[in-house]
Scaffold this motif. Structure first.
Motif, PDB file in Angstrom:
ATOM      1  N   SER A 200      36.730  32.033  42.824  1.00  0.00           N
ATOM      2  CA  SER A 200      36.173  33.375  42.630  1.00  0.00           C
ATOM      3  C   SER A 200      34.684  33.261  42.328  1.00  0.00           C
ATOM      4  O   SER A 200      34.278  32.431  41.517  1.00  0.00           O
ATOM      5  N   THR A 201      33.905  34.081  42.981  1.00  0.00           N
ATOM      6  CA  THR A 201      32.470  34.096  42.712  1.00  0.00           C
ATOM      7  C   THR A 201      32.051  35.514  42.356  1.00  0.00           C
ATOM      8  O   THR A 201      32.473  36.483  42.999  1.00  0.00           O
ATOM      9  N   ARG A 202      31.236  35.629  41.342  1.00  0.00           N
ATOM     10  CA  ARG A 202      30.806  36.945  40.866  1.00  0.00           C
ATOM     11  C   ARG A 202      29.538  37.389  41.582  1.00  0.00           C
ATOM     12  O   ARG A 202      28.615  36.606  41.780  1.00  0.00           O
ATOM     13  N   ASP A 203      29.529  38.660  41.943  1.00  0.00           N
ATOM     14  CA  ASP A 203      28.317  39.251  42.496  1.00  0.00           C
ATOM     15  C   ASP A 203      27.332  39.508  41.360  1.00  0.00           C
ATOM     16  O   ASP A 203      27.631  39.277  40.185  1.00  0.00           O
ATOM     17  N   ALA A 204      26.156  40.018  41.731  1.00  0.00           N
ATOM     18  CA  ALA A 204      25.187  40.399  40.708  1.00  0.00           C
ATOM     19  C   ALA A 204      25.800  41.465  39.805  1.00  0.00           C
ATOM     20  O   ALA A 204      26.555  42.328  40.256  1.00  0.00           O
ATOM     21  N   LEU A 205      25.487  41.399  38.533  1.00  0.00           N
ATOM     22  CA  LEU A 205      26.057  42.325  37.558  1.00  0.00           C
ATOM     23  C   LEU A 205      25.528  43.740  37.809  1.00  0.00           C
ATOM     24  O   LEU A 205      24.318  43.967  37.790  1.00  0.00           O
ATOM     25  N   PRO A 206      26.417  44.726  38.040  1.00  0.00           N
ATOM     26  CA  PRO A 206      25.954  46.116  38.234  1.00  0.00           C
ATOM     27  C   PRO A 206      25.223  46.622  36.996  1.00  0.00           C
ATOM     28  O   PRO A 206      25.567  46.258  35.862  1.00  0.00           O
ATOM     29  N   ALA A 207      24.247  47.465  37.213  1.00  0.00           N
ATOM     30  CA  ALA A 207      23.422  47.960  36.104  1.00  0.00           C
ATOM     31  C   ALA A 207      24.246  48.690  35.056  1.00  0.00           C
ATOM     32  O   ALA A 207      24.001  48.568  33.856  1.00  0.00           O
TER      33      ALA A 207
END
Length: 542
Positions: A200-207
Motif C-alpha cells: 500500500s502506498t499513500r498519496d499526498a495528504l489531503p488538505a
C-alpha cells in the motif's frame, strides 16, 4: 528399500507388530518403498511438514483412527473441538469401534501423535491429556498434505477415483481438512498459492485531513466532534482511505480475521498477514452505546466447551486485539499504523468501558495489568503506533458531557456545517445545487451562539445530492424528500424541547414555501417541490 527391510526396521523401533501396519503407513510399489512427500520432507530435515505428514499418514492408513479424528476431534464444520481432545472422550470413541482392551492406549497414542505435530496445546491432569487449551496453525501444511494424498491415492485406489477432480477436491473427499482442524473453505484457501500483494502506498495528504493527521501523530487520540450531519464518520473514513493507501477493505481487521483459518487468528498471525500484504495501516471500528462495557471493548471471559463441560477463557476484544497486533507489528519492524475508530464515543460510560486503560492511553507502551489474562499475559499495552479516532455528536442531549478524564487525553477537532461542501458536491445541474444551498442557509439561521444552540445545528450532509439521481428533477425530488423526512422532524423535535424557537421555525419554513407541518410530511414534500419550481421560475425571470 524393500517391504521386508522397512518392516524389520519398524519392528526394531516399535512395540507393535510392524507387519500389521507398515504396508498401510508407507507407500510401496512392487514391494519397494516409494519416497513420497512425507519421506522427502523427513530427508530434507523439514521437521514441521514431516511431522504433519506422519500424522496424515497414520490417519490415512487406519480407518478407525480416521473415524475418531473426523467425528470426535472435530466439530460439524471441521474445526478441532476442545471437548474432543480428552483421553477419556477418545477412549469412548475407540470403545464404540470395538478396539477392545487397548482402547485407552490407542486414545493416548492418538493424542500424543497429534501433540507431536503439534496440533494443539494440551491441558493435562498428571500425565493424562484432558483437553486442549488452544489449537495451533495448520494451514501451512495443506499444500504438502495435498501432494502426499495425491501420491497415496494414485498408488492405492483405482485410476478412475484418482483422476476425479483436482488434487484439492480429491483430498477433501478423504476429509483431509478435518485432520488439521480446518473447514473445507479454509482448506481450499490454504491450498491456493499465496498471491503477492503490492504494498500500500499513500498519496499526498489531503488538505482537509492535515490537522487530523498531525494531531493523530502527536497526541495519538483524537475526537472529531460536531453537530449531526457534519461528516464526522465520513472524515474518519476518509482518513482511513488515505492511511491504507486506498485499501480500506483489505486493511480492515475484521476482514483479515475472517480470511484466516480459525486457529490462525492470534495477534502474531494477524501481524504477519498484515506484513505479507504490505499494508500501510490496519484498522477497525467500534460503536459505543449506553450498554457498552469493558467486556465488549477490551477483554472478556468467553464460554468454551471442554471435556468437563463449559469453561471460561479470557479473550481479546477489539481494543485489546488491535493493540496486540500493533505491538507485534512493532516487533516485526513494520511501519504499519493501527487505527481504531470509536464512533459515538460519548454515548457510553467511559470509565466503565476503558477501566484501567485510561492510564495506558496517557502512557503509551507501558503495560497495565487487566482483570483477564489472555494467552497467559494479564497485562496489556497500548503501543505508540495505535491511533484512536473518536467521533462525538454534540447534539446528543440524552447523555452527559464526555468524561473529563478521557477529555484530558484526547485532542478535540470540531467540524462545523459547511456550505462549501454543498456547493462543491456533484450535483446534476444548477437548480438542485441552488435549492440545497437555500435550504441549508435558511435552516442555519435557527442556530446561533447567542441562542446557545449552535451545537445542535443541522449539518451539510443532509443537503448533499443523491448518487442515484440522473436528472435535475430527480435530484430536486430527492432533496425535498430528505428535508421532509429527515430535517423537518429533527427541527420539530428541537422546537418541542424548547431548543429552537417554535415561532422562528415556522417563519423559516415559510421562507422555503412550507406552510407549517400540520399537514404531514407528504404535504411538506409537495410544498417544498412547488417552492423549488417557483424559485427557479423567479431566477429565470430575473
Amino acid at each position: 528399500m524393500s517391504l521386508q527391510e522397512v518392516t524389520d526396521i519398524a519392528g526394531r523401533n516399535s512395540a507393535e507388530d510392524a507387519a500389521s501396519w507398515v504396508k498401510s503407513l508407507f507407500l510401496f510399489r512392487d514391494d519397494r518403498l516409494v519416497e513420497d512427500a512425507w519421506l522427502r520432507a523427513a530427508q530434507a530435515g523439514d521437521q514441521a511438514p514431516a511431522n504433519a505428514l506422519a500424522w496424515a499418514a497414520r490417519v490415512w492408513a487406519e480407518p478407525r483412527i480416521a473415524q475418531v479424528v473426523e467425528e470426535t476431534l472435530t466439530d460439524l464444520d471441521g474445526h478441532f473441538d476442545p471437548a474432543g481432545f480428552s483421553t477419556d472422550v477418545v477412549k469412548q470413541s475407540f470403545d464404540a469401534l470395538n478396539v477392545g482392551a487397548n482402547a485407552r492406549k490407542a486414545a493416548s497414542t492418538l493424542l500424543n501423535q497429534a501433540l507431536a505435530v503439534p496440533l494443539f496445546t494440551p491441558m493435562k491432569h498428571g500425565g493424562t491429556i484432558i483437553g486442549a487449551s488452544e489449537f495451533l496453525p495448520t494451514a501451512q501444511f495443506v499444500p504438502a498434505v495435498i501432494e502426499f494424498l495425491a501420491e497415496r491415492i494414485r498408488g492405492q485406489v483405482s485410476r478412475a477415483v484418482a483422476e476425479r477432480g483436482d488434487a484439492t477436491e480429491l483430498a477433501l473427499l478423504w476429509k483431509a481438512n478435518r485432520w488439521f482442524g480446518l473447514t473445507k473453505d479454509e482448506f481450499r484457501a490454504a491450498a491456493r498459492p499465496r498471491i503477492a500483494v503490492s504494498a500500500s502506498t499513500r498519496d499526498a495528504l489531503p488538505a482537509n485531513l492535515r490537522l487530523l493527521h498531525e494531531e493523530a501523530q502527536r497526541r495519538k487520540q483524537v475526537v472529531l466532534q460536531g453537530a449531526p450531519g457534519t461528516g464526522k464518520t465520513y472524515v474518519a473514513l476518509q482518513y482511513i482511505d488515505w492511511a491504507t493507501g486506498g485499501h480500506r477493505d483489505e486493511s480492515n481487521l475484521s476482514t483479515i480475521l475472517a480470511e484466516l483459518p480459525s486457529n490462525e487468528r492470534s495477534a502474531k498471525d494477524v501481524a504477519r498477514e498484515v506484513v505479507r500484504r504490505g499494508l500501510s495501516a490496519v484498522w477497525d471500528i467500534a460503536q459505543f452505546h449506553p450498554s457498552y462495557g469493558y467486556e465488549d471493548f477490551v477483554r472478556t471471559l468467553a464460554p468454551v466447551a471442554s471435556a468437563n463441560g463449559v469453561t471460561f477463557r479470557a479473550e481479546h476484544r477489539v481494543l485489546s486485539l488491535l493493540s496486540a497486533v500493533a505491538t507485534e507489528l512493532n516487533q516485526l519492524g513494520s511501519a504499519c499504523d493501527a487505527i481504531l475508530i470509536v464512533d459515538e464515543v460519548n454515548r457510553a460510560d467511559i470509565a466503565r468501558v476503558f477501566g484501567e486503560l485510561l492510564y495506558a492511553l496517557e502512557y503509551r507502551d507501558a503495560p497495565v495489568r487487566t482483570p483477564y489474562a489472555v494467552e497467559g499475559d494479564a497485562s496489556m499495552t497500548i503501543p505508540s503506533n495505535l491511533i484512536l479516532l473518536g467521533t462525538m455528536n454534540t447534539a446528543d442531549r440524552s447523555i452527559a458531557l464526555i468524561d473529563y478524564a478521557l477529555r484530558r487525553r484526547f485532542t478535540f477537532i470540531t467540524l462545523k456545517p459547511d456550505a462549501t461542501v454543498i456547493d462543491q458536491a456533484g450535483w446534476v445541474g444548477t437548480s438542485d445545487r441552488e435549492a440545497a444551498l437555500r435550504l441549508f442557509e435558511a435552516t442555519a439561521t435557527l442556530f446561533t451562539v447567542a441562542d446557545n444552540n449552535a451545537a445542535l445545528a443541522v449539518g451539510h450532509s443532509y443537503f448533499l445530492p443523491s448518487g442515484s439521481s440522473t436528472t435535475e428533477e430527480e435530484s430536486l425530488k430527492s432533496l425535498a424528500r430528505r428535508f421532509a423526512y429527515e430535517v423537518v422532524p429533527l427541527l420539530s423535535e428541537y422546537a418541542a424541547e424548547g431548543l429552537v424557537d417554535a415561532a422562528q421555525l415556522s417563519s423559516v419554513l415559510s421562507t422555503v414555501g412550507i406552510d407549517g407541518v400540520s399537514g404531514g410530511q407528504e404535504a411538506v414534500e409537495v410544498e417544498l417541490l412547488e417552492w423549488f419550481t417557483t424559485a427557479n421560475d423567479s431566477m429565470d425571470d430575473g
